[in-house]
Design a protein around this motif. Structure first.
Motif, PDB file in Angstrom:
ATOM      1  N   LEU A  40       0.837  -1.215   0.000  1.00  0.00           N
ATOM      2  CA  LEU A  40       0.000   0.000   0.000  1.00  0.00           C
ATOM      3  C   LEU A  40       0.861   1.250   0.000  1.00  0.00           C
ATOM      4  O   LEU A  40       1.993   1.250   0.480  1.00  0.00           O
ATOM      5  N   GLN A  41       0.265   2.308  -0.525  1.00  0.00           N
ATOM      6  CA  GLN A  41       0.818   3.660  -0.348  1.00  0.00           C
ATOM      7  C   GLN A  41      -0.373   4.614  -0.261  1.00  0.00           C
ATOM      8  O   GLN A  41      -1.334   4.512  -1.044  1.00  0.00           O
ATOM      9  N   LEU A  42      -0.240   5.507   0.669  1.00  0.00           N
ATOM     10  CA  LEU A  42      -1.336   6.438   0.966  1.00  0.00           C
ATOM     11  C   LEU A  42      -0.872   7.859   0.700  1.00  0.00           C
ATOM     12  O   LEU A  42       0.223   8.252   1.113  1.00  0.00           O
ATOM     13  N   TYR A  43      -1.696   8.592  -0.044  1.00  0.00           N
ATOM     14  CA  TYR A  43      -1.376   9.977  -0.376  1.00  0.00           C
ATOM     15  C   TYR A  43      -2.469  10.890   0.193  1.00  0.00           C
ATOM     16  O   TYR A  43      -3.653  10.566   0.153  1.00  0.00           O
ATOM     17  N   PRO A 106      -9.734  14.309   1.697  1.00  0.00           N
ATOM     18  CA  PRO A 106      -9.583  13.279   0.661  1.00  0.00           C
ATOM     19  C   PRO A 106      -8.226  12.555   0.790  1.00  0.00           C
ATOM     20  O   PRO A 106      -7.204  13.177   1.096  1.00  0.00           O
ATOM     21  N   TYR A 107      -8.276  11.268   0.531  1.00  0.00           N
ATOM     22  CA  TYR A 107      -7.050  10.465   0.494  1.00  0.00           C
ATOM     23  C   TYR A 107      -7.095   9.538  -0.736  1.00  0.00           C
ATOM     24  O   TYR A 107      -8.160   9.179  -1.231  1.00  0.00           O
ATOM     25  N   ALA A 108      -5.891   9.185  -1.153  1.00  0.00           N
ATOM     26  CA  ALA A 108      -5.768   8.250  -2.286  1.00  0.00           C
ATOM     27  C   ALA A 108      -4.979   7.029  -1.815  1.00  0.00           C
ATOM     28  O   ALA A 108      -3.818   7.159  -1.406  1.00  0.00           O
ATOM     29  N   LEU A 109      -5.622   5.880  -1.886  1.00  0.00           N
ATOM     30  CA  LEU A 109      -4.971   4.630  -1.479  1.00  0.00           C
ATOM     31  C   LEU A 109      -4.613   3.825  -2.733  1.00  0.00           C
ATOM     32  O   LEU A 109      -5.482   3.491  -3.535  1.00  0.00           O
TER      33      LEU A 109
END
Length: 419
Positions: A40-43, A106-109
């Motif tokens: 995973l990477q979370l932005y 907002p987040y982007a996974l």
């Protein structure tokens, strides 16, 4: 598809987090990353990565991050164009991006599949095995090629030697396959050609000898006749010798022509039906001067036999065989001539009590110019072609001729003809 599975897993992770009210986002995602082989990477809204990099965590282009932050699900992000780390563990799997919000932010996974180290080892082993198989396969092909090509090269070289007239050699082989059989056949062919070459040389030598001997006699006695002082008795004796030697040359020429004619590949047979027993009696009568001169007893035991054959050629066979028997039978000897029918075969036997034929000579007596008398005794007339002609005529009639007897006890020539 892998993309759909990753998206489903990402949504489940988000739902799990949202259902755990006391959990912090970043530690939760950090702990989840790597579970079940998912990275995973979370932005955040500023497109900054929030998770620590380990095992080559993926990195995504800003444009894709912004698309996910805008609420879009991104599928199958190309990893081959620097959208991800160059780490080999993740270089062969797609990336998906899933949007979600926490407290209005907002987040982007982004998710991808972590390559299993065990699979890496297996693949590496498979690659090594492929290389080993390729190496040994190539080596075996080279060995097999040599195993096949070397004998063929030897055969080619031997063929070149044979084309130059060299036949006295043998190719050694222990192989039992087709090439081994080919080598054995080649050796047999070389032996046969060597025999033919020796026969050719012997033939030339024998012809030269048979021609030179009477010519020498004729030349010598002709010179003697030029002498003025010579009695009438000597002159007649010399002329008689010249006449006999001339007839000898004539017989040799006729026999050579007949043998050459019989050896033609398509020799015509003039077959007709006639009585064999009557033919044999006529031959005995025609040779009466020869056997009566030596006071030989002729015993004729003939069945009434009608055959279909070339009468002229078989007549030559009986004349040659009976002449031979008379020639080598001593004075006051005995010759037995028999003719019978057995099992659809006509069998003619001529037996004498002459000098006989040694067993080691029997295989060669039908060769041109072969003589049992190695010294070529001039007292025994003949040029060694009679039995060759007999054998050829019998072969043309699909028959067989056999020789038996012992030295000093006489010999038997048995002619077997199919009915």
């Amino acid at each position: 598809m892998i993309e759909e599975i990753l998206i489903t897993n990402g949504k489940k992770m988000i739902q799990t987090y949202q259902s755990t009210s006391s959990a912090d986002l970043i530690p939760f995602m950090q702990n989840v990353s790597g579970i079940s082989g998912t990275l995973l990477q979370l932005y955040n809204k500023d497109s900054k990565p929030l998770l620590e990099e380990k095992k080559g965590l993926l990195h995504v282009d800003r444009s894709n991050i912004e698309r996910v932050l805008a609420g879009n699900i991104v599928r199958n992000i190309d990893m081959g164009e620097h959208h991800v780390s160059h780490n080999a563990h993740i270089s062969h799997f797609p990336i998906v991006g899933v949007p979600f919000q926490v407290e209005g932010k907002p987040y982007a996974l982004f998710l991808t599949v972590e390559k299993n180290p065990v699979e890496d080892e297996i693949m590496n082993s498979v690659h090594v095995m492929y290389i080993i198989i390729l190496f040994f396969g190539s080596l075996l092909i080279l060995i097999a090629a040599r195993y096949i090509v070397n004998p063929i090269l030897r055969l080619t070289e031997a063929t070149k030697r044979m084309a130059k007239g060299t036949f006295d050699f043998e190719l050694h082989t222990k192989r039992k396959d087709e090439i081994g059989l080919l080598t054995v056949s080649f050796n047999e062919m070389a032996k046969e050609l060597s025999k033919l070459e020796r026969m050719r040389q012997d033939f030339v030598s024998n012809v030269s000898h048979e021609i030179q001997s009477p010519l020498t006699s004729i030349s010598g006695f002709t010179k003697a006749l030029k002498q003025k002082k010579m009695s009438e008795e000597s002159r007649l004796r010399y002329l008689t010798i010249i006449e006999e030697e001339s007839e000898r040359l004539s017989r040799l020429s006729q026999n050579l022509l007949q043998l050459s004619y019989l050896q033609q590949e398509h020799h015509p047979l003039k077959v007709n039906t006639y009585r064999l027993d009557e033919q044999l009696r006529r031959v005995v009568i025609s040779l009466e001067p020869q056997w009566r001169e030596k006071e030989i007893q002729i015993d004729v035991q003939l069945e009434a036999i009608t055959i279909q054959a070339d009468e002229d050629q078989l007549n030559q066979v009986w004349i040659n065989l009976l002449s031979n028997s008379i020639k080598f039978t001593p004075a006051h000897g005995k010759i037995l001539i028999e003719a019978v029918m057995k099992e659809n075969q006509t069998i003619v036997s001529i037996t004498d009590n002459g000098i006989g034929i040694p067993e080691e000579e029997r295989a060669d007596i039908f060769k041109p110019f072969h003589k049992v008398d190695k010294a070529r005794n001039s007292s025994v007339k003949g040029n060694g072609l009679g039995l060759s002609i007999v054998k050829k005529i019998i072969d043309i009639h699909n028959g067989d001729i056999q020789v038996s007897g012992s030295p000093g006890e006489g010999s038997t020539f048995k002619v077997i003809l199919p009915r």
